[in-house]
Scaffold this motif. Structure first.
Motif, PDB file in Angstrom:
ATOM      1  N   CYS A  32       9.068   4.181   2.424  1.00 45.43           N
ATOM      2  CA  CYS A  32       9.018   5.617   2.143  1.00 45.43           C
ATOM      3  C   CYS A  32       9.413   5.957   0.710  1.00 45.43           C
ATOM      4  CB  CYS A  32       9.933   6.360   3.117  1.00 45.43           C
ATOM      5  SG  CYS A  32       9.350   6.335   4.828  1.00 45.43           S
ATOM      6  N   GLY A  33       9.685   4.940  -0.116  1.00 45.97           N
ATOM      7  CA  GLY A  33       9.996   5.186  -1.521  1.00 45.97           C
ATOM      8  C   GLY A  33      11.473   5.267  -1.844  1.00 45.97           C
ATOM      9  N   ALA A  34      12.349   4.966  -0.889  1.00 48.57           N
ATOM     10  CA  ALA A  34      13.789   4.963  -1.130  1.00 48.57           C
ATOM     11  C   ALA A  34      14.244   3.586  -1.613  1.00 48.57           C
ATOM     12  CB  ALA A  34      14.539   5.354   0.138  1.00 48.57           C
ATOM     13  N   MET A  35      15.542   3.450  -1.894  1.00 49.95           N
ATOM     14  CA  MET A  35      16.129   2.179  -2.310  1.00 49.95           C
ATOM     15  C   MET A  35      17.358   1.900  -1.454  1.00 49.95           C
ATOM     16  SD  MET A  35      15.972   2.345  -6.502  1.00 49.95           S
ATOM     17  CE  MET A  35      17.181   3.689  -6.610  1.00 49.95           C
ATOM     18  N   VAL A  36      17.700   0.613  -1.353  1.00 51.30           N
ATOM     19  CA  VAL A  36      18.917   0.227  -0.640  1.00 51.30           C
ATOM     20  C   VAL A  36      19.703  -0.771  -1.480  1.00 51.30           C
ATOM     21  CG1 VAL A  36      17.874   0.580   1.631  1.00 51.30           C
ATOM     22  CG2 VAL A  36      17.825  -1.696   0.613  1.00 51.30           C
ATOM     23  N   ALA A  76      17.760   7.826  -1.514  1.00 51.92           N
ATOM     24  CA  ALA A  76      16.465   8.293  -1.027  1.00 51.92           C
ATOM     25  C   ALA A  76      15.808   9.274  -1.989  1.00 51.92           C
ATOM     26  CB  ALA A  76      16.625   8.928   0.344  1.00 51.92           C
ATOM     27  N   THR A  77      16.151   9.202  -3.270  1.00 51.06           N
ATOM     28  CA  THR A  77      15.589  10.119  -4.263  1.00 51.06           C
ATOM     29  C   THR A  77      14.060  10.062  -4.270  1.00 51.06           C
ATOM     30  OG1 THR A  77      17.543   9.889  -5.682  1.00 51.06           O
ATOM     31  CG2 THR A  77      15.519  10.703  -6.716  1.00 51.06           C
ATOM     32  N   ASN A  78      13.443  11.247  -4.172  1.00 50.82           N
ATOM     33  CA  ASN A  78      11.976  11.376  -4.208  1.00 50.82           C
ATOM     34  C   ASN A  78      11.273  10.598  -3.100  1.00 50.82           C
ATOM     35  OD1 ASN A  78      11.530  13.143  -6.473  1.00 50.82           O
ATOM     36  ND2 ASN A  78      12.163  11.459  -7.812  1.00 50.82           N
ATOM     37  N   SER A  79      11.958  10.340  -2.023  1.00 51.27           N
ATOM     38  CA  SER A  79      11.334   9.585  -0.933  1.00 51.27           C
ATOM     39  C   SER A  79      10.739  10.540   0.099  1.00 51.27           C
ATOM     40  CB  SER A  79      12.359   8.677  -0.259  1.00 51.27           C
ATOM     41  OG  SER A  79      13.262   9.439   0.509  1.00 51.27           O
ATOM     42  N   CYS A  80       9.974   9.960   1.011  1.00 51.50           N
ATOM     43  CA  CYS A  80       9.331  10.763   2.051  1.00 51.50           C
ATOM     44  C   CYS A  80       9.958  10.515   3.422  1.00 51.50           C
ATOM     45  CB  CYS A  80       7.819  10.495   2.091  1.00 51.50           C
ATOM     46  SG  CYS A  80       7.363   8.789   2.504  1.00 51.50           S
ATOM     47  N   ILE A  81      11.237  10.122   3.470  1.00 49.75           N
ATOM     48  CA  ILE A  81      11.873   9.929   4.773  1.00 49.75           C
ATOM     49  C   ILE A  81      11.936  11.264   5.499  1.00 49.75           C
ATOM     50  CG2 ILE A  81      13.196   7.915   4.034  1.00 49.75           C
ATOM     51  CD1 ILE A  81      15.669   9.690   3.898  1.00 49.75           C
ATOM     52  N   MET A  82      11.764  11.208   6.820  1.00 50.72           N
ATOM     53  CA  MET A  82      11.783  12.412   7.630  1.00 50.72           C
ATOM     54  C   MET A  82      12.470  12.131   8.955  1.00 50.72           C
ATOM     55  SD  MET A  82       7.773  12.729   8.855  1.00 50.72           S
ATOM     56  CE  MET A  82       7.184  13.133   7.212  1.00 50.72           C
ATOM     57  N   ASN A  83      12.696  13.180   9.705  1.00 52.82           N
ATOM     58  CA  ASN A  83      13.513  13.095  10.910  1.00 52.82           C
ATOM     59  C   ASN A  83      13.016  12.053  11.904  1.00 52.82           C
ATOM     60  OD1 ASN A  83      15.672  14.102  12.630  1.00 52.82           O
ATOM     61  ND2 ASN A  83      14.067  14.998  13.880  1.00 52.82           N
ATOM     62  N   ILE A  84      11.706  11.907  12.060  1.00 56.39           N
ATOM     63  CA  ILE A  84      11.188  10.987  13.069  1.00 56.39           C
ATOM     64  C   ILE A  84      11.523   9.535  12.752  1.00 56.39           C
ATOM     65  CG2 ILE A  84       9.302  12.517  13.751  1.00 56.39           C
ATOM     66  CD1 ILE A  84       7.421  10.770  12.100  1.00 56.39           C
ATOM     67  N   ARG A 116      22.601  -5.062  -7.385  1.00 53.42           N
ATOM     68  CA  ARG A 116      21.196  -4.688  -7.627  1.00 53.42           C
ATOM     69  C   ARG A 116      20.636  -3.878  -6.458  1.00 53.42           C
ATOM     70  NH1 ARG A 116      16.081  -7.262  -6.887  1.00 53.42           N
ATOM     71  NH2 ARG A 116      17.105  -8.965  -5.766  1.00 53.42           N
ATOM     72  N   TRP A 117      19.916  -2.832  -6.829  1.00 50.02           N
ATOM     73  CA  TRP A 117      19.231  -2.028  -5.829  1.00 50.02           C
ATOM     74  C   TRP A 117      17.909  -2.698  -5.451  1.00 50.02           C
ATOM     75  CZ3 TRP A 117      20.973   2.308  -3.354  1.00 50.02           C
ATOM     76  CH2 TRP A 117      22.126   2.915  -3.878  1.00 50.02           C
ATOM     77  N   GLN A 118      17.613  -2.705  -4.175  1.00 44.32           N
ATOM     78  CA  GLN A 118      16.339  -3.208  -3.677  1.00 44.32           C
ATOM     79  C   GLN A 118      15.354  -2.047  -3.613  1.00 44.32           C
ATOM     80  OE1 GLN A 118      15.833  -6.439  -3.011  1.00 44.32           O
ATOM     81  NE2 GLN A 118      17.978  -7.026  -3.295  1.00 44.32           N
ATOM     82  N   LYS A 119      14.244  -2.159  -4.355  1.00 45.75           N
ATOM     83  CA  LYS A 119      13.265  -1.077  -4.349  1.00 45.75           C
ATOM     84  C   LYS A 119      11.828  -1.561  -4.163  1.00 45.75           C
ATOM     85  CE  LYS A 119      13.318  -0.985  -9.441  1.00 45.75           C
ATOM     86  NZ  LYS A 119      13.526  -0.130 -10.621  1.00 45.75           N
ATOM     87  N   ILE A 125       0.831  -1.198   0.000  1.00 44.69           N
ATOM     88  CA  ILE A 125       0.000   0.000   0.000  1.00 44.69           C
ATOM     89  C   ILE A 125       0.867   1.250   0.000  1.00 44.69           C
ATOM     90  CG2 ILE A 125      -1.659   1.326   1.371  1.00 44.69           C
ATOM     91  CD1 ILE A 125      -2.795  -1.354   2.336  1.00 44.69           C
ATOM     92  N   SER A 126       1.937   1.247   0.827  1.00 37.80           N
ATOM     93  CA  SER A 126       2.787   2.426   0.925  1.00 37.80           C
ATOM     94  C   SER A 126       3.494   2.700  -0.394  1.00 37.80           C
ATOM     95  CB  SER A 126       3.817   2.257   2.049  1.00 37.80           C
ATOM     96  OG  SER A 126       4.741   1.247   1.738  1.00 37.80           O
TER      97      SER A 126
END
Length: 217
Positions: free
Chosen positions: A75-79, A109-117, A86-89, A24-25
């Protein structure tokens, strides 16, 4: 009440719950064009805060690298893991196996919604060498200050790129001087940075061997 109920679920159902949440996310993060209003901003702010919420029990259960991978992909990032190209997305295709097998080496974290919390997810990471923050709406000085405070990252991070993050200023950038093994830093399109000379001077003193690349107005 809902958090207590979730923790009481059997492991198999909890895994299914996490996979469903991830699916869903990912779909939400893929939605780019929605009417932009006060109501929609409030909704997205609330939703992104949910995606960033730290589940400390989950970190204990699966280890910091797996928990951080779930957070970042949610949050839409990759690792990318050590020993892999290969990047995991895809949240639902994260590899399974022994908890200590997959160690995060790089974060995009391109175009991701990661935030401080959500940055407490990074506290246990010991092998991260590169982080790219590009077009991250919620990245601000407190995020970079938090990165600079994490002892494991102070030792492991070698490269960082910060691009088109409008809420970042000199204060946050200079806080990265605590990353004592940082040897490459790219700063580009950061309208919040007004005095780039301060950054240059700070790093010349604290990290004289750093390759600092600036593309700032």
């Amino acid at each position: 009440m809902r958090g207590t109920l979730a923790r009481s679920l059997p492991p198999s159902l909890r895994r299914y719950q996490m996979m469903l949440f991830g699916k869903i996310s990912w779909q939400f993060c893929g939605l780019k064009k929605l009417p932009w209003s006060c109501d929609s901003r409030s909704f997205w702010g609330w939703l992104n805060a949910v995606f960033n919420k730290v589940d400390y029990e989950r970190i204990r259960d699966v280890g910091p690298d797996r928990a951080a991978s779930e957070w970042l992909l949610r949050c839409g990032a990759m690792v990318r893991y050590h020993g892999q190209e290969r990047w995991q997305k895809d949240y639902n295709n994260l590899p399974t196996g022994p908890l200590d097998k997959y160690k995060i080496q790089a974060i995009d974290a391109t175009n991701s919604c990661i935030m401080n919390i959500g940055f407490d997810h990074m506290e246990g990471l010991q092998h991260v060498e590169k982080i790219k923050l590009c077009k991250c709406h919620y990245i601000e000085d407190t995020c970079l200050e938090r990165l600079g405070q994490l002892e494991n990252l102070q030792k492991s991070i070698l490269e960082m790129e910060i691009i088109s993050c409008g809420n970042v200023t000199e204060k946050g950038i200079i806080a990265l001087h605590h990353l004592r093994n940082l040897n490459y830093l790219l700063l580009s399109d950061l309208p919040g940075v007004r005095e780039k000379e301060k950054i240059v001077q700070a790093f010349q003193i604290s990290l004289p061997s750093l390759k600092l690349k600036l593309d700032l107005k």
